[in-house]
Design a protein around this motif. Structure first.
Motif, PDB file in Angstrom:
ATOM      1  N   UNK A  54      -4.235  24.875   7.650  1.00  9.66           N
ATOM      2  CA  UNK A  54      -5.635  25.244   7.883  1.00  9.66           C
ATOM      3  C   UNK A  54      -6.370  25.513   6.908  1.00  9.66           C
ATOM      4  N   UNK A  55      -7.404  25.011   6.578  1.00 10.28           N
ATOM      5  CA  UNK A  55      -8.378  25.171   5.438  1.00 10.28           C
ATOM      6  C   UNK A  55      -8.535  26.726   5.168  1.00 10.28           C
ATOM      7  N   UNK A  56      -8.741  27.321   3.864  1.00 11.77           N
ATOM      8  CA  UNK A  56      -9.368  28.382   3.518  1.00 11.77           C
ATOM      9  C   UNK A  56     -10.854  28.574   3.645  1.00 11.77           C
ATOM     10  N   UNK A  57     -11.490  27.445   3.306  1.00 11.05           N
ATOM     11  CA  UNK A  57     -12.909  27.190   3.635  1.00 11.05           C
ATOM     12  C   UNK A  57     -13.229  25.741   3.702  1.00 11.05           C
ATOM     13  N   UNK A  58     -14.124  25.499   4.444  1.00 10.16           N
ATOM     14  CA  UNK A  58     -14.683  24.274   4.553  1.00 10.16           C
ATOM     15  C   UNK A  58     -13.911  23.691   6.029  1.00 10.16           C
ATOM     16  N   UNK A  59     -14.201  22.299   6.144  1.00 13.99           N
ATOM     17  CA  UNK A  59     -13.978  21.548   7.319  1.00 13.99           C
ATOM     18  C   UNK A  59     -13.543  20.230   6.974  1.00 13.99           C
ATOM     19  N   UNK A  60     -12.727  19.680   8.080  1.00 13.07           N
ATOM     20  CA  UNK A  60     -12.393  18.240   8.249  1.00 13.07           C
ATOM     21  C   UNK A  60     -13.029  17.740   9.669  1.00 13.07           C
ATOM     22  N   UNK A  61     -13.500  16.700   9.568  1.00  8.96           N
ATOM     23  CA  UNK A  61     -14.022  15.995  10.818  1.00  8.96           C
ATOM     24  C   UNK A  61     -13.593  14.306  10.853  1.00  8.96           C
ATOM     25  N   UNK A  62     -13.122  14.240  11.961  1.00 12.02           N
ATOM     26  CA  UNK A  62     -12.532  12.667  12.421  1.00 12.02           C
ATOM     27  C   UNK A  62     -13.415  12.341  13.473  1.00 12.02           C
ATOM     28  N   UNK A  71      -8.556  14.986  17.576  1.00 10.65           N
ATOM     29  CA  UNK A  71      -8.433  14.115  16.231  1.00 10.65           C
ATOM     30  C   UNK A  71      -7.214  13.792  16.087  1.00 10.65           C
ATOM     31  N   UNK A  72      -6.214  14.666  16.400  1.00 12.80           N
ATOM     32  CA  UNK A  72      -4.813  14.417  16.171  1.00 12.80           C
ATOM     33  C   UNK A  72      -4.294  13.025  16.896  1.00 12.80           C
ATOM     34  N   UNK A  73      -4.988  12.939  18.154  1.00  8.34           N
ATOM     35  CA  UNK A  73      -4.548  11.745  19.019  1.00  8.34           C
ATOM     36  C   UNK A  73      -4.908  10.392  18.340  1.00  8.34           C
ATOM     37  N   UNK A  74      -5.876  10.370  17.279  1.00  9.05           N
ATOM     38  CA  UNK A  74      -6.345   9.124  16.792  1.00  9.05           C
ATOM     39  C   UNK A  74      -5.568   8.947  15.234  1.00  9.05           C
ATOM     40  N   UNK A  75      -4.990   9.864  14.860  1.00 12.35           N
ATOM     41  CA  UNK A  75      -4.309   9.864  13.463  1.00 12.35           C
ATOM     42  C   UNK A  75      -2.795   9.760  13.430  1.00 12.35           C
ATOM     43  N   UNK A  76      -2.432   8.667  12.833  1.00  9.45           N
ATOM     44  CA  UNK A  76      -1.119   8.261  12.800  1.00  9.45           C
ATOM     45  C   UNK A  76      -0.669   8.471  11.319  1.00  9.45           C
ATOM     46  N   UNK A  77       0.413   9.638  11.485  1.00  9.73           N
ATOM     47  CA  UNK A  77       0.691  10.092  10.041  1.00  9.73           C
ATOM     48  C   UNK A  77       2.080   9.996   9.519  1.00  9.73           C
TER      49      UNK A  77
END
Length: 231
Positions: A54-62, A71-77
């Protein structure tokens, strides 16, 4: 549509700031090298994008959606360490992935296993470390994802196999998807990169198209990286 956007992304561990107000975005259909010296924040950034931190601040968008189930369903890590059960046979792991991920392509997985001469009936723990890493890469690339995140995909692979691994990566993802590759082996991958992101001390240093950087400096990406970070 922007595939991935990081907005003012900050991650702190106590008094230590691993990422500091980082913002960038990438579109679909690109292969991007995420490059930086040890301790620059690459793995922290990757884990934030993958939804493992989890970020301390800010955000991630997919695809303009915040990190979450969609978002996790379209990311292969592909992480930089093993996470599979060594007591399972490779074919059992393939079956597990096929049950867990709707976009997993078992036919693609078995085809790559055959090309890399990996016996799916063997238990994972009986394979060499390099072959285990190949199995993990195959599992990741057998999904029909929008974003593939590969953290040091060549680290445990012998030099003779690296070209074949890169060919495996290139031939097994959808052309509208993007690959974000973190690696120290820049000279091995720079010929497949469209774009690079340099990070240093948790901050974005450079984001540029590879061809523009080469034309501007008349040097390879590996040489530019070494000069920027004094490697």
């Amino acid at each position: 549509m922007t595939l991935l956007e990081c907005k003012n992304l900050t991650k702190k561990y106590g008094n230590y700031t691993a990422l500091n107000d980082m913002s960038f975005q990438i579109d679909g259909g690109h292969i991007i090298g995420l490059l930086g010296p040890n301790g620059s924040g690459k793995t922290t950034l990757i884990k934030l994008i993958a939804g493992l931190l989890e970020p301390t601040a800010g955000a991630v968008y997919v695809k303009e959606e915040p990190i979450g189930p969609a978002s996790k369903s379209v990311i292969s890590y592909l992480p930089d360490h093993s996470y599979l059960n060594g007591n399972m046979r490779v074919q059992e792991i393939i079956d597990f992935f096929a049950d867990f991920y709707e976009d997993f392509d078992s036919i693609r997985a078995y085809d790559m296993m055959a090309k890399l001469q990996i016996n799916p009936r063997q238990k994972l723990k009986t394979l060499s470390k390099g072959t285990q890493e190949k199995v993990q890469l195959i599992l990741v690339m057998s999904r029909h994802a929008a974003l593939y995140i590969l953290d040091e995909p060549l680290a445990g692979v012998d030099p003779a196999a690296r070209d074949y691994i890169l060919e495996t990566i290139l031939s097994n993802y959808d052309e509208d998807a993007s690959l974000l590759i973190s690696t120290h082996l820049i000279s091995d991958i720079e010929n497949i990169l469209d774009e690079v992101i340099f990070i240093q001390d948790g901050r974005l240093h450079t984001q540029a198209l590879v061809d523009e950087l080469r034309e501007q400096d008349h040097k390879s990406i590996d040489t530019i990286f070494r000069e920027v970070f004094k490697c």
